[in-house]
Design a protein around this motif. Structure first.
Motif, PDB file in Angstrom:
ATOM      1  N   GLY A 297      32.079  46.457  59.444  1.00 17.33           N
ATOM      2  CA  GLY A 297      30.833  46.688  60.175  1.00 17.33           C
ATOM      3  C   GLY A 297      31.007  46.468  61.665  1.00 17.33           C
ATOM      4  O   GLY A 297      30.507  47.252  62.485  1.00 17.33           O
ATOM      5  N   ALA A 298      31.720  45.422  62.023  1.00 14.44           N
ATOM      6  CA  ALA A 298      31.976  45.133  63.436  1.00 14.44           C
ATOM      7  C   ALA A 298      32.826  46.241  64.063  1.00 14.44           C
ATOM      8  O   ALA A 298      32.575  46.658  65.202  1.00 14.44           O
ATOM      9  CB  ALA A 298      32.666  43.784  63.583  1.00 14.44           C
ATOM     10  N   THR A 299      33.808  46.730  63.319  1.00 16.24           N
ATOM     11  CA  THR A 299      34.634  47.831  63.814  1.00 16.24           C
ATOM     12  C   THR A 299      33.773  49.069  64.036  1.00 16.24           C
ATOM     13  O   THR A 299      33.896  49.743  65.065  1.00 16.24           O
ATOM     14  CB  THR A 299      35.788  48.125  62.834  1.00 16.24           C
ATOM     15  N   ARG A 300      32.874  49.377  63.092  1.00 10.27           N
ATOM     16  CA  ARG A 300      31.967  50.525  63.266  1.00 10.27           C
ATOM     17  C   ARG A 300      31.116  50.352  64.523  1.00 10.27           C
ATOM     18  O   ARG A 300      30.897  51.306  65.267  1.00 10.27           O
ATOM     19  CB  ARG A 300      31.052  50.690  62.050  1.00 10.27           C
TER      20      ARG A 300
ATOM     21  N   GLN B 144      32.013  40.104  67.045  1.00  6.49           N
ATOM     22  CA  GLN B 144      30.956  40.989  66.556  1.00  6.49           C
ATOM     23  C   GLN B 144      30.672  40.721  65.080  1.00  6.49           C
ATOM     24  O   GLN B 144      29.518  40.725  64.654  1.00  6.49           O
ATOM     25  CB  GLN B 144      31.340  42.458  66.785  1.00  6.49           C
ATOM     26  N   ALA B 145      31.707  40.462  64.295  1.00  7.86           N
ATOM     27  CA  ALA B 145      31.523  40.146  62.873  1.00  7.86           C
ATOM     28  C   ALA B 145      30.705  38.869  62.721  1.00  7.86           C
ATOM     29  O   ALA B 145      29.761  38.816  61.920  1.00  7.86           O
ATOM     30  CB  ALA B 145      32.874  40.009  62.180  1.00  7.86           C
TER      31      ALA B 145
ATOM     32  N   VAL C 163      22.942  46.314  69.121  1.00 12.79           N
ATOM     33  CA  VAL C 163      23.696  45.664  68.069  1.00 12.79           C
ATOM     34  C   VAL C 163      25.022  45.062  68.530  1.00 12.79           C
ATOM     35  O   VAL C 163      25.681  44.425  67.756  1.00 12.79           O
ATOM     36  CB  VAL C 163      23.958  46.615  66.864  1.00 12.79           C
ATOM     37  N   LEU C 164      25.411  45.263  69.763  1.00 11.26           N
ATOM     38  CA  LEU C 164      26.708  44.761  70.201  1.00 11.26           C
ATOM     39  C   LEU C 164      26.583  43.370  70.817  1.00 11.26           C
ATOM     40  O   LEU C 164      25.784  43.149  71.724  1.00 11.26           O
ATOM     41  CB  LEU C 164      27.349  45.715  71.199  1.00 11.26           C
ATOM     42  N   CYS C 165      27.360  42.460  70.304  1.00 15.18           N
ATOM     43  CA  CYS C 165      27.404  41.094  70.803  1.00 15.18           C
ATOM     44  C   CYS C 165      27.839  41.101  72.274  1.00 15.18           C
ATOM     45  O   CYS C 165      28.851  41.727  72.609  1.00 15.18           O
ATOM     46  CB  CYS C 165      28.401  40.311  69.956  1.00 15.18           C
ATOM     47  N   PRO C 166      27.097  40.434  73.155  1.00 10.72           N
ATOM     48  CA  PRO C 166      27.475  40.426  74.580  1.00 10.72           C
ATOM     49  C   PRO C 166      28.897  39.904  74.831  1.00 10.72           C
ATOM     50  O   PRO C 166      29.588  40.397  75.710  1.00 10.72           O
ATOM     51  CB  PRO C 166      26.431  39.501  75.223  1.00 10.72           C
TER      52      PRO C 166
END
Length: 181
Positions: free
Chosen positions: A50-53, A96-97, A143-146
């Motif tokens: 999911g993080a890779t996506r 991100q995960a 959705v992207l972690c700063p």
């Protein structure tokens, strides 16, 4: 999809393996109550995929190293050999995960990001106030972690132009002056 962390692989679904993520989280100062090692293997794999996506939604400088690879990395012009994923990309996937797992009840988004996606420009709770930059709240932004975005800063393309890899191959001669090799 099946979990596949093969760099430049045709069926790759993650930029790093569970073992690499385990190693990252052993050395990482995670928030209290966070324990990557307690998660079952399947949940770890799903979090990494999911993080890779999520990272795949960004536009990156350059172009993929091979015609057949499924994911954005490895890329031409990176410092590492073309058979490897850059370390900062792997770390960004881990961050991100963790971000996605910690924010599962809100679909992987922080409360502030949910507000921003809903069009809120500023809010105040007690002595704390926060103002959002105009134009924020898009899908990738929401959705992207700063911290992950900060790690990818040098890779993210600054223009709206997407560079195609059609007919190109990684060749040191064609990249001279364009990237630092």
């Amino acid at each position: 999809p099946m979990f596949d962390a093969t760099a430049a692989g045709e069926g790759a679904t993650s930029f790093l393996s569970v073992a690499e993520a385990n190693s990252f989280f052993e050395d990482d100062l995670s928030p209290p109550g966070w324990d990557w090692t307690a998660l079952p293997l399947q949940q770890k794999q799903q979090a990494l995929m999911g993080a890779t996506r999520d990272l795949q939604t960004l536009r990156y400088k350059g172009y993929p190293a091979t015609h057949a690879q499924r994911l954005a990395f490895p890329r031409c012009g990176q410092r590492e050999p073309l058979t490897q994923i850059p370390e900062e990309v792997k770390q960004a996937v881990c961050l991100q995960a963790r971000f996605r797992l910690m924010n599962l009840p809100t679909g992987g988004r922080s409360r502030a990001q949910l507000l921003q996606a809903q069009g809120v420009r500023a809010f105040q709770v007690g002595d704390h106030s926060e103002e959002f930059a105009p134009g924020g709240g898009g899908l990738a932004e929401a959705v992207l972690c700063p911290d992950a975005r900060a790690l990818l800063h040098s890779w993210i393309a600054r223009t709206g132009r997407v560079v195609s890899n059609r007919g190109r191959r990684c060749n040191r001669n064609t990249l001279e002056g364009f990237f630092t090799l």
